[in-house]
Design a protein around this motif. Structure first.
Motif, mmCIF file in Angstrom:
data_model
loop_
_atom_site.group_PDB
_atom_site.id
_atom_site.type_symbol
_atom_site.label_atom_id
_atom_site.label_comp_id
_atom_site.label_asym_id
_atom_site.label_seq_id
_atom_site.Cartn_x
_atom_site.Cartn_y
_atom_site.Cartn_z
ATOM 1 N N TYR A 153 0.836 -1.200 0.000
ATOM 2 C CA TYR A 153 0.000 0.000 0.000
ATOM 3 C C TYR A 153 0.875 1.256 0.000
ATOM 4 C CZ TYR A 153 -4.472 -2.384 0.779
ATOM 5 O OH TYR A 153 -5.604 -3.146 0.638
ATOM 6 N N LEU A 157 0.962 4.125 -2.885
ATOM 7 C CA LEU A 157 0.699 5.524 -2.554
ATOM 8 C C LEU A 157 1.908 6.403 -2.847
ATOM 9 C CD1 LEU A 157 -1.269 4.999 0.780
ATOM 10 C CD2 LEU A 157 -2.192 5.784 -1.400
ATOM 11 N N GLU A 160 2.008 7.005 -6.595
ATOM 12 C CA GLU A 160 0.997 7.966 -7.021
ATOM 13 C C GLU A 160 1.211 9.355 -6.415
ATOM 14 O OE1 GLU A 160 -1.273 7.350 -9.289
ATOM 15 O OE2 GLU A 160 -0.578 5.283 -9.508
ATOM 16 N N ARG A 161 2.299 9.523 -5.672
ATOM 17 C CA ARG A 161 2.685 10.804 -5.047
ATOM 18 C C ARG A 161 1.715 11.245 -3.952
ATOM 19 N NH1 ARG A 161 6.160 9.384 -8.189
ATOM 20 N NH2 ARG A 161 7.558 10.734 -9.372
ATOM 21 N N VAL A 162 0.945 10.281 -3.413
ATOM 22 C CA VAL A 162 0.119 10.599 -2.252
ATOM 23 C C VAL A 162 1.002 10.653 -1.014
ATOM 24 C CG1 VAL A 162 -1.824 9.838 -0.818
ATOM 25 C CG2 VAL A 162 -1.905 9.543 -3.305
ATOM 26 N N LEU A 163 1.920 9.686 -0.885
ATOM 27 C CA LEU A 163 2.971 9.687 0.126
ATOM 28 C C LEU A 163 4.281 10.060 -0.573
ATOM 29 C CD1 LEU A 163 2.095 6.477 2.196
ATOM 30 C CD2 LEU A 163 1.607 8.856 2.762
ATOM 31 N N GLY A 294 -6.193 14.318 4.071
ATOM 32 C CA GLY A 294 -6.113 13.706 2.752
ATOM 33 C C GLY A 294 -6.935 14.439 1.714
ATOM 34 N N TYR A 297 -5.193 17.767 0.977
ATOM 35 C CA TYR A 297 -3.980 17.519 0.189
ATOM 36 C C TYR A 297 -4.329 17.141 -1.250
ATOM 37 C CZ TYR A 297 0.420 15.401 -1.309
ATOM 38 O OH TYR A 297 1.551 15.070 -1.996
ATOM 39 N N GLY A 298 -5.359 16.294 -1.374
ATOM 40 C CA GLY A 298 -5.791 15.868 -2.707
ATOM 41 C C GLY A 298 -6.317 17.042 -3.532
#
Length: 298
Positions: A153, A157, A160-163, A294, A297-298
């Motif tokens: 996970y 993430l 996908e540059r979420v983390l 989240g 940030y998104g």
């Protein structure tokens, strides 16, 4: 392969224990513990649902490994449905065997006194000893499984540059998510060190409290994912039929949101603390905070 061998051995021993329990009933072979109606109408049903979900955590991980499957559209559904069927059958058989062996009116008190040992005690000393050893190896297998899933996970993430993007890096030769795996190990070590220094009870305040809180988090994620499935396919059906892109996720959303609400309403019962205790709101609260962060940030 090692985990596969251990798992097969565990299932075989569980079957032996269940047969032994059913062969030595306290008073007949009642079916009351298998009656669905007995689940509802009691305080704390939300807590029961969250704990039950904890026993199934990991079934959704098959999709995480889809990139490594040769035919993911075929093997991933088969893996998910097969695992759910086997887990449900094993849990139902073992639970029913314990209620038959100890008696419906005594099984709860025996569980309070013996804990997991009540399952092992349904058979002779040799099988009980084997079951105890396999119980330890199953905890090891679960930790490895959780570690792999979390690392995957984090890798996804990170990619996908979420983390941070560094988590999306892999080991060049094998493609394993090395950075994410090492990060997960570091986080686990930090938690263990904090609990050791603080002198907190590792079985209750770490394994049980955080384990069940993690299950509640997975429950929230599954509910959010069901909503996301509907939103995703509303923009592009991608050739999927109405059942897969709308009906099934809509039914899942309703059921999971009801479970989330029931879990929140019974969170003190879930943790085994007094209603209104700090832990009852402090442990689930970070999920709401993470969701807000989240979204922003998104």
């Amino acid at each position: 392969r090692v985990l596969g061998v251990l798992l097969c051995a565990e299932v075989a021993v569980l079957a032996v224990l269940a047969i032994a329990g059913l062969s030595d009933p306290a008073a007949g072979v009642p079916l009351t513990s298998l009656t669905p109606g007995g689940l509802f109408g009691h305080d704390g049903v939300g807590a029961l649902l969250v704990i039950a979900l904890l026993g199934y955590v990991g079934f959704e991980a098959a999709a995480v490994f889809s990139e490594e499957a040769r035919a993911p559209r075929r093997t991933v559904p088969v893996a998910v449905y097969t695992s759910l069927a086997l887990i449900g059958a094993i849990y139902a058989l073992a639970s029913w065997a314990m209620s038959v062996h100890y008696g419906d009116d005594q099984v709860a008190s025996v569980a309070a006194q013996q804990g997991p040992g009540m399952l092992f005690a349904m058979s002779g000393p040799v099988v009980a000893e084997i079951a105890t050893v396999l119980f330890i190896t199953s905890l090891f297998a679960a930790m490895v499984s959780f570690h792999n899933a979390v690392a995957r996970y984090m890798f996804a993430l990170g990619r996908e540059r979420v983390l941070p993007a560094a988590l999306g890096r892999t080991k060049s030769r094998t493609g394993a998510p090395r950075t994410a795996s090492l990060t997960q190990s570091a986080v686990g070590l930090a938690v263990i060190v904090v609990y050791a220094l603080a002198g907190w009870d590792p079985m209750v305040q770490l394994f049980f409290w955080l384990g069940t809180t993690g299950a509640f988090g997975v429950l929230c994620l599954l509910a959010a994912t069901s909503i996301a499935v509907i939103s995703f396919f509303a923009r592009d059906p991608r050739g999927e039929n109405a059942w897969r892109r709308l009906v099934a996720p809509a039914l899942a959303t309703l059921a999971l949101l009801a479970m989330v609400w029931a879990g929140l309403a019974n969170y003190a019962t879930l943790l085994g603390v007094a209603p209104g205790s700090t832990e009852a709101w402090a442990l689930p609260a970070p999920f709401a905070g993470a969701a807000v962060v989240g979204v922003l940030y998104g």
